[in-house]
Design a protein around this motif. Structure first.
Motif, PDB file in Angstrom:
ATOM      1  N   LEU A  71       0.839  -1.202   0.000  1.00  0.00           N
ATOM      2  CA  LEU A  71       0.000   0.000   0.000  1.00  0.00           C
ATOM      3  C   LEU A  71       0.872   1.249   0.000  1.00  0.00           C
TER       4      LEU A  71
ATOM      5  N   LEU B 184      -3.290  -5.844   0.017  1.00  0.00           N
ATOM      6  CA  LEU B 184      -3.557  -4.457   0.392  1.00  0.00           C
ATOM      7  C   LEU B 184      -4.636  -4.322   1.472  1.00  0.00           C
TER       8      LEU B 184
ATOM      9  N   ASN C  43      -7.161  -6.307   1.924  1.00  0.00           N
ATOM     10  CA  ASN C  43      -8.439  -6.807   1.430  1.00  0.00           C
ATOM     11  C   ASN C  43      -8.383  -8.325   1.336  1.00  0.00           C
TER      12      ASN C  43
ATOM     13  N   ILE D 218     -12.787  -5.912   4.132  1.00  0.00           N
ATOM     14  CA  ILE D 218     -11.858  -4.784   4.080  1.00  0.00           C
ATOM     15  C   ILE D 218     -11.310  -4.569   5.485  1.00  0.00           C
TER      16      ILE D 218
ATOM     17  N   TYR E  86      -6.233  -1.515   5.230  1.00  0.00           N
ATOM     18  CA  TYR E  86      -6.518  -0.769   3.998  1.00  0.00           C
ATOM     19  C   TYR E  86      -6.859   0.671   4.404  1.00  0.00           C
TER      20      TYR E  86
ATOM     21  N   GLN F 182      -8.008  -2.174  -7.534  1.00  0.00           N
ATOM     22  CA  GLN F 182      -7.444  -3.229  -6.691  1.00  0.00           C
ATOM     23  C   GLN F 182      -8.458  -4.344  -6.453  1.00  0.00           C
TER      24      GLN F 182
END
Length: 388
Positions: A80, A245, A247, A320, A324, A332
């Motif tokens: 990220l 990331l 997720n 999520i 993130y 993404q």
């Protein structure tokens, strides 16, 4: 404030603090009213003040091959922090333009940039020094400072042949143009920029970037869905999972004519929130509650079905995590699902077993997902054979 919220905010602050520290390597970038560098190439159209919107190139203070700064398809495996640093070093120059003004010299220059197959040397002069702000909207990838352009100069473009051909074909409908570029192997992010810059179709206009992203994903996924409706239905449940990331993605394919549901779970101030949308062969029929992520994920999975020439029902779960901390765009989601579908699946004995496998790597429990999904509740109430 609980631990989850602290985690998210701490990560966000850390990434942005490191970005500000890195600015020193570009000298007095934010004390200057100009920037010289190579655009990846990249353009951006805002939605504020529509139909007169802010349009312009994005340029880093770096010369050479900067393609990676605006190529989401190349970002799988990046952290990220790496992605945010790519993006925040892009300075966005803008001029206010009507969405109908697709033949003015300024817009034509930007269209040439969009067609280019390589990075383009660019010199921007601003009316005043751009403030070192960060722009985040969740749909598009973030970018750094914004300044109103006083003068602009570009040099060294080289057109991508399939895009140039479509650009000069005024008889081709925009949806057909999108599919032609997609079938030519042009990256979806590049097609989205062409769509945004009013370069496709018969009735051309500028389209805000975040709208063009969703429109392109929707056009391609609809076309592929129409194809897979003619393919045989799979005979077993398959589960694909992937994490990146912050997720977590799980994709469940099950024996059924085409139906699709996506369910998202996220953490906000320590509270678990959910959103979901679904469709059958008739399409979704309304604006999805989970916005562009719905179409991005759909595209990732129908590409797989089209490639394998099979049809199935699909449930996608997306968790999520607080990690993130800075949204980097719905690309993404599409790339996450694409990567998930490239990995060998786990095979389940039945739909219930498939849900066990899909939710095993997640923090959100199976019963919580079950309570939120329209399709998965329906499938739990009936047997798969009821649908044939």
């Amino acid at each position: 404030m609980n631990l989850l919220q602290n985690t998210s905010e701490d990560i966000r602050k850390s990434i942005l603090a490191k970005w500000h520290e890195n600015l020193s390597k570009y000298g007095n970038l934010f004390s200057s009213d100009s920037v010289s560098g190579s655009t990846p190439p990249s353009v951006f159209i805002g939605s504020y003040n529509y139909p007169k919107v802010f349009v312009g190139p994005m340029v880093p203070p770096i010369h050479g091959d900067t393609h990676i700064l605006d190529s989401p398809e190349k970002w799988t495996g990046k952290t990220l922090e790496e992605i945010v640093n790519f993006r925040l070093n892009l300075i966005r120059g803008v001029q206010k333009v009507s969405i109908h003004d697709v033949e003015g010299r300024y817009v034509e220059n930007l269209q040439e940039i969009t067609m280019s197959s390589k990075s383009i040397d660019s010199d921007l002069e601003f009316h005043k020094i751009p403030a070192p702000a960060v722009s985040l909207d969740g749909q598009s990838a973030p970018f750094g400072p914004v300044g109103e352009i006083k003068n602009v100069k570009f040099s060294g473009s080289s057109s991508t042949a399939p895009i140039e051909k479509i650009f000069y074909d005024r008889d081709l409908k925009s949806q057909d143009a999108v599919m032609s570029l997609y079938n030519s192997g042009i990256d979806i992010s590049k097609i989205q920029r062409c769509f945004s810059m009013g370069m496709l179709g018969q009735k051309r206009r500028l389209v805000p970037t975040k709208w063009s992203i969703t429109a392109t994903d929707d056009i391609i996924s609809k076309h592929l869905t129409d194809e897979i409706l003619n393919y045989p239905v799979i005979d077993s449940c398959r589960v694909f999972s992937y994490a990146h990331l912050g997720n977590l993605f799980s994709v469940v394919l099950f024996p059924h004519r085409w139906v699709y549901e996506m369910i998202e779970a996220w953490y906000s101030h320590g509270i678990l929130g959910f959103g979901s949308d679904s469709e059958d062969a008739r399409g979704i029929g309304h604006r999805p509650a989970i916005a562009g992520a719905y179409f991005a994920a759909k595209l990732g999975v129908v590409e797989y079905l089209s490639r394998k020439k099979i049809q199935s029902g699909v449930v996608i779960l997306r968790e999520i995590l607080p990690e993130y901390a800075i949204p980097v765009g719905v690309w993404q989601v599409r790339e996450g699902i694409r990567h998930a579908m490239s990995i060998s699946p786990s095979f389940a004995e039945n739909f219930d077993h498939a849900l066990d496998l899909a939710t095993k790597p997640m923090n959100v429990g199976k019963l919580e997902w079950l309570s939120r999904g329209k399709i998965i509740r329906m499938l739990k109430q009936k047997t798969i054979s009821d649908y044939f």
